[in-house]
Motif scaffolding. Structure first.
Motif, PDB file in Angstrom:
ATOM      1  N   ALA A 321       3.353 -64.804   9.428  1.00  0.00           N
ATOM      2  CA  ALA A 321       3.260 -63.296   8.860  1.00  0.00           C
ATOM      3  C   ALA A 321       1.862 -62.803   9.290  1.00  0.00           C
ATOM      4  O   ALA A 321       0.895 -63.568   9.081  1.00  0.00           O
ATOM      5  CB  ALA A 321       3.517 -62.882   7.664  1.00  0.00           C
ATOM      6  N   SER A 322       1.714 -61.494   9.489  1.00  0.00           N
ATOM      7  CA  SER A 322      -0.047 -61.000   9.801  1.00  0.00           C
ATOM      8  C   SER A 322       0.229 -59.688   9.639  1.00  0.00           C
ATOM      9  O   SER A 322       1.168 -58.871   9.749  1.00  0.00           O
ATOM     10  CB  SER A 322      -0.131 -61.032  11.483  1.00  0.00           C
ATOM     11  OG  SER A 322      -1.286 -60.490  11.828  1.00  0.00           O
ATOM     12  N   TRP A 323      -0.975 -59.208   9.125  1.00  0.00           N
ATOM     13  CA  TRP A 323      -1.344 -57.554   9.143  1.00  0.00           C
ATOM     14  C   TRP A 323      -2.558 -57.544   9.590  1.00  0.00           C
ATOM     15  O   TRP A 323      -3.433 -58.243   9.678  1.00  0.00           O
ATOM     16  CB  TRP A 323      -0.931 -57.186   7.511  1.00  0.00           C
ATOM     17  CG  TRP A 323      -2.326 -57.220   6.801  1.00  0.00           C
ATOM     18  CD1 TRP A 323      -2.924 -58.266   6.145  1.00  0.00           C
ATOM     19  CD2 TRP A 323      -2.918 -56.018   6.306  1.00  0.00           C
ATOM     20  NE1 TRP A 323      -3.941 -58.052   5.491  1.00  0.00           N
ATOM     21  CE2 TRP A 323      -4.389 -56.685   5.432  1.00  0.00           C
ATOM     22  CE3 TRP A 323      -2.950 -54.723   6.430  1.00  0.00           C
ATOM     23  CZ2 TRP A 323      -5.140 -55.798   4.850  1.00  0.00           C
ATOM     24  CZ3 TRP A 323      -3.950 -54.040   6.012  1.00  0.00           C
ATOM     25  CH2 TRP A 323      -4.965 -54.183   5.116  1.00  0.00           C
ATOM     26  N   SER A 324      -2.656 -56.308  10.266  1.00  0.00           N
ATOM     27  CA  SER A 324      -3.732 -55.857  11.029  1.00  0.00           C
ATOM     28  C   SER A 324      -5.268 -55.620  10.265  1.00  0.00           C
ATOM     29  O   SER A 324      -6.200 -55.570  10.761  1.00  0.00           O
ATOM     30  CB  SER A 324      -3.582 -54.747  12.072  1.00  0.00           C
ATOM     31  OG  SER A 324      -2.535 -55.238  12.749  1.00  0.00           O
ATOM     32  N   GLY A 325      -4.918 -55.354   8.826  1.00  0.00           N
ATOM     33  CA  GLY A 325      -5.990 -54.684   8.384  1.00  0.00           C
ATOM     34  C   GLY A 325      -6.165 -53.128   8.386  1.00  0.00           C
ATOM     35  O   GLY A 325      -5.313 -52.576   8.968  1.00  0.00           O
ATOM     36  N   ASP A 326      -7.238 -52.665   7.956  1.00  0.00           N
ATOM     37  CA  ASP A 326      -7.461 -51.104   7.921  1.00  0.00           C
ATOM     38  C   ASP A 326      -8.952 -50.827   7.791  1.00  0.00           C
ATOM     39  O   ASP A 326      -9.663 -51.809   8.210  1.00  0.00           O
ATOM     40  CB  ASP A 326      -6.745 -50.625   6.844  1.00  0.00           C
ATOM     41  CG  ASP A 326      -7.004 -51.039   5.390  1.00  0.00           C
ATOM     42  OD1 ASP A 326      -7.963 -51.460   5.260  1.00  0.00           O
ATOM     43  OD2 ASP A 326      -6.361 -50.897   4.261  1.00  0.00           O
ATOM     44  N   ALA A 327      -9.276 -49.512   7.459  1.00  0.00           N
ATOM     45  CA  ALA A 327     -10.593 -49.255   7.293  1.00  0.00           C
ATOM     46  C   ALA A 327     -11.586 -49.779   6.319  1.00  0.00           C
ATOM     47  O   ALA A 327     -12.819 -50.042   6.458  1.00  0.00           O
ATOM     48  CB  ALA A 327     -10.786 -47.749   7.430  1.00  0.00           C
ATOM     49  N   TYR A 328     -10.851 -50.735   5.436  1.00  0.00           N
ATOM     50  CA  TYR A 328     -11.688 -51.182   4.315  1.00  0.00           C
ATOM     51  C   TYR A 328     -11.466 -52.696   4.360  1.00  0.00           C
ATOM     52  O   TYR A 328     -12.328 -53.178   3.727  1.00  0.00           O
ATOM     53  CB  TYR A 328     -10.972 -50.513   3.137  1.00  0.00           C
ATOM     54  CG  TYR A 328     -11.190 -49.101   3.078  1.00  0.00           C
ATOM     55  CD1 TYR A 328     -12.358 -48.658   2.754  1.00  0.00           C
ATOM     56  CD2 TYR A 328     -10.056 -48.411   3.311  1.00  0.00           C
ATOM     57  CE1 TYR A 328     -12.254 -47.018   2.909  1.00  0.00           C
ATOM     58  CE2 TYR A 328     -10.148 -46.849   3.220  1.00  0.00           C
ATOM     59  CZ  TYR A 328     -11.289 -46.290   3.057  1.00  0.00           C
ATOM     60  OH  TYR A 328     -11.114 -44.788   2.983  1.00  0.00           O
ATOM     61  N   TYR A 329     -10.337 -53.147   4.769  1.00  0.00           N
ATOM     62  CA  TYR A 329      -9.957 -54.586   4.685  1.00  0.00           C
ATOM     63  C   TYR A 329      -9.698 -55.157   6.129  1.00  0.00           C
ATOM     64  O   TYR A 329      -8.957 -54.613   7.050  1.00  0.00           O
ATOM     65  CB  TYR A 329      -8.651 -54.888   3.737  1.00  0.00           C
ATOM     66  CG  TYR A 329      -8.990 -54.554   2.486  1.00  0.00           C
ATOM     67  CD1 TYR A 329      -9.415 -55.498   1.456  1.00  0.00           C
ATOM     68  CD2 TYR A 329      -8.522 -53.268   1.869  1.00  0.00           C
ATOM     69  CE1 TYR A 329      -9.540 -55.127   0.286  1.00  0.00           C
ATOM     70  CE2 TYR A 329      -8.630 -52.907   0.515  1.00  0.00           C
ATOM     71  CZ  TYR A 329      -9.194 -53.702  -0.044  1.00  0.00           C
ATOM     72  OH  TYR A 329      -9.220 -53.488  -1.531  1.00  0.00           O
ATOM     73  N   VAL A 330     -10.105 -56.633   6.191  1.00  0.00           N
ATOM     74  CA  VAL A 330      -9.837 -57.140   7.403  1.00  0.00           C
ATOM     75  C   VAL A 330      -8.665 -57.709   7.582  1.00  0.00           C
ATOM     76  O   VAL A 330      -8.013 -57.919   6.203  1.00  0.00           O
ATOM     77  CB  VAL A 330     -11.090 -58.249   7.651  1.00  0.00           C
ATOM     78  CG1 VAL A 330     -10.852 -59.335   6.710  1.00  0.00           C
ATOM     79  CG2 VAL A 330     -11.116 -58.924   9.144  1.00  0.00           C
ATOM     80  N   GLY A 331      -8.008 -57.813   8.515  1.00  0.00           N
ATOM     81  CA  GLY A 331      -6.738 -58.196   8.605  1.00  0.00           C
ATOM     82  C   GLY A 331      -6.545 -59.766   8.121  1.00  0.00           C
ATOM     83  O   GLY A 331      -7.550 -60.396   8.135  1.00  0.00           O
ATOM     84  N   ALA A 332      -5.371 -60.451   8.241  1.00  0.00           N
ATOM     85  CA  ALA A 332      -5.256 -61.554   7.875  1.00  0.00           C
ATOM     86  C   ALA A 332      -3.711 -62.113   8.444  1.00  0.00           C
ATOM     87  O   ALA A 332      -2.948 -61.459   8.599  1.00  0.00           O
ATOM     88  CB  ALA A 332      -5.154 -61.878   6.284  1.00  0.00           C
ATOM     89  N   ASP A 333      -3.882 -63.771   8.338  1.00  0.00           N
ATOM     90  CA  ASP A 333      -2.647 -64.245   8.973  1.00  0.00           C
ATOM     91  C   ASP A 333      -2.033 -65.065   7.629  1.00  0.00           C
ATOM     92  O   ASP A 333      -2.929 -65.713   7.027  1.00  0.00           O
ATOM     93  CB  ASP A 333      -2.597 -64.998  10.112  1.00  0.00           C
ATOM     94  CG  ASP A 333      -2.713 -64.231  11.336  1.00  0.00           C
ATOM     95  OD1 ASP A 333      -2.308 -63.375  11.478  1.00  0.00           O
ATOM     96  OD2 ASP A 333      -3.444 -64.762  12.309  1.00  0.00           O
ATOM     97  N   SER A 334      -0.915 -65.356   7.559  1.00  0.00           N
ATOM     98  CA  SER A 334      -0.476 -66.310   6.636  1.00  0.00           C
ATOM     99  C   SER A 334      -0.251 -67.732   7.253  1.00  0.00           C
ATOM    100  O   SER A 334      -0.626 -67.917   8.346  1.00  0.00           O
ATOM    101  CB  SER A 334       0.992 -65.851   6.132  1.00  0.00           C
ATOM    102  OG  SER A 334       1.977 -66.312   7.331  1.00  0.00           O
ATOM    103  N   GLY A 335      -0.018 -68.562   6.263  1.00  0.00           N
ATOM    104  CA  GLY A 335       0.099 -70.044   6.825  1.00  0.00           C
ATOM    105  C   GLY A 335       1.615 -70.108   7.745  1.00  0.00           C
ATOM    106  O   GLY A 335       2.245 -69.033   7.477  1.00  0.00           O
ATOM    107  N   ILE A 336       1.673 -71.100   8.300  1.00  0.00           N
ATOM    108  CA  ILE A 336       2.975 -71.193   8.886  1.00  0.00           C
ATOM    109  C   ILE A 336       3.935 -71.793   8.188  1.00  0.00           C
ATOM    110  O   ILE A 336       3.779 -72.837   7.511  1.00  0.00           O
ATOM    111  CB  ILE A 336       2.706 -72.275  10.186  1.00  0.00           C
ATOM    112  CG1 ILE A 336       1.777 -71.419  10.969  1.00  0.00           C
ATOM    113  CG2 ILE A 336       4.329 -72.492  10.882  1.00  0.00           C
ATOM    114  CD1 ILE A 336       1.399 -72.506  12.328  1.00  0.00           C
ATOM    115  N   CYS A 337       5.177 -71.200   8.144  1.00  0.00           N
ATOM    116  CA  CYS A 337       6.298 -71.463   7.198  1.00  0.00           C
ATOM    117  C   CYS A 337       7.455 -72.105   8.112  1.00  0.00           C
ATOM    118  O   CYS A 337       7.696 -71.446   9.300  1.00  0.00           O
ATOM    119  CB  CYS A 337       6.840 -70.377   6.480  1.00  0.00           C
ATOM    120  SG  CYS A 337       8.398 -70.788   5.647  1.00  0.00           S
TER     121      CYS A 337
END
Length: 390
Positions: A321-337
């Motif tokens: 899973a991944s989310w790109s972040g926004d103007a306040y938080y950097v994006g992140a990836d989950s571990g691999i499931c």
């Protein structure tokens, strides 16, 4: 009969071995937490003034892998597909926060690409790849510039100088460039003037501005490549900010570690801190193949997301899973499931083979009981019927 049973079990043994290998992966899950790729670019205010800005751009590893896995084959003049406005839109939004007109905005874009080291490259690459790898030649830098300009609402094209083996960008402006330090150069297309925007050069403070051209290209013929066929959407975006972005994290779990094909499995996770209405993209790689987009879901009011999937292809699925972040938080990836998908046919074959092996075992045991019974009868005959015993 036993011979046919053995042959049948041997024929189906391959499928059983494959199933066992898939199940073995259940005990050896892979958890890979990849870091983001972060780069900082310097920017000056209007026409190279004294105010200095530091723009930090962050790219998740999953977004980078997504573009690495895309088709890189180039058809004749098919350069537009490498222009990707959507993933670079956060950069465009931040540029508009410090520039007030389209010329300054375009020159700000040129400052960014002038800070990426120039290096001759082979095949074409997408802008996210070039940003992460932090190097590129004229066409790769032009793809980045065109992507940011188009994401910022500017009307842009690509200029291809075939004789000179060179590429740069053409940008339509509301007025003729005022900050060019030489004669202004442009090419006309559909009644519009597209001003030259040179993307190479490593002097970002005093580099090329919109309308300026090198002596080599001043009288050169350029093929104009329009961008109607550029990428219209992407599964994620880069993060961009003038300040320090706060850290975030992303989790992902599956309701089961293995599932029969076409049966449901629930993929769920959580964005921390709890952020609502955020797009989370799920990527899947089947048995080591390149990652592909599975689905994009939205977090609820508590930062949770969930998706019910019915995988149809057998194999070991690596899901991230991944989310790109926004103007306040950097994006992140989950571990691999890791999710193991077993076809129903294999399960039925396994049961059939087990039953056949059981029948074979029963037959074998029954056959082995008969010789002792015959031997006992023979010994009894020797005692009763042989005169030597009397």
């Amino acid at each position: 009969m036993a011979k046919h049973l053995i042959l049948l079990s041997t024929h189906q043994l391959k499928n059983i071995i494959i199933t066992v290998l898939l199940l073995a992966a259940f005990f050896f899950p892979s958890y890979c937490f990849a870091a983001n790729y972060d780069y900082t670019y310097e920017l000056l205010d209007h026409s190279g003034g004294s105010t200095n800005y530091r723009l930090t751009v962050s790219v998740t590893s999953s977004l980078y892998e997504y573009y690495r896995s895309k088709d890189h084959n180039l058809q004749i003049y098919d350069f537009a597909k490498f222009v990707t406005p959507h993933p670079l839109k956060p950069i465009a939004d931040d540029l508009w926060s410090i520039y007030s007109d389209d010329e300054d905005f375009a020159n700000g874009v040129l400052m960014i690409v002038h800070q990426i080291p120039y290096l001759e490259s082979g095949p074409q690459k997408y802008p996210v790849e070039t940003i992460v790898e932090n190097e590129g030649d004229c066409d790769l830098l032009s793809f980045i510039a065109a992507s940011i300009m188009k994401a910022g609402g500017l009307d842009v094209v690509l200029f291809l100088y075939e004789t000179q083996s060179h590429m740069n960008v053409g940008v339509y402006l509301s007025e003729e460039p005022n900050d060019a330090r030489s004669t202004v150069y442009y090419y006309t297309h559909d009644g519009k003037r597209y001003y030259v925007a040179e993307c190479t050069g490593d002097d970002w403070r005093h580099g090329w501005r919109v309308g300026e051209s090198s002596d080599l290209l001043k009288d050169a013929s350029a093929r104009i490549i329009t961008l109607e066929e550029c990428e219209q959407s992407s599964p994620g975006q880069v993060s961009s900010s003038y300040g320090a972005l706060q850290a975030s994290s992303l989790s992902l779990v599956a309701s089961t570690r293995f599932v029969i094909a076409r049966n449901p499995v629930t993929l769920s996770g959580y964005v921390s801190p709890a952020l609502s209405s955020k797009n989370v993209t799920l990527y899947v790689s089947l048995s080591g193949s390149p990652s592909s987009l599975l689905v994009t879901v939205v977090t609820d009011s508590n930062g949770w997301f969930s998706y019910t999937w019915r995988p149809s292809s057998a194999g070991i699925n690596s899901i991230r899973a991944s989310w790109s972040g926004d103007a306040y938080y950097v994006g992140a990836d989950s571990g691999i499931c890791t999710l193991i998908v077993i076809p129903l046919e294999w399960l039925m074959m396994g049961v059939t083979v087990i039953v056949l092996l059981f029948v074979l075992l029963v037959v074998t045991l029954a056959t082995r009981r008969k010789p002792p019974e015959k031997l006992e009868a023979f010994e009894e005959w020797e005692v009763v019927g042989n005169p030597a015993y009397f």
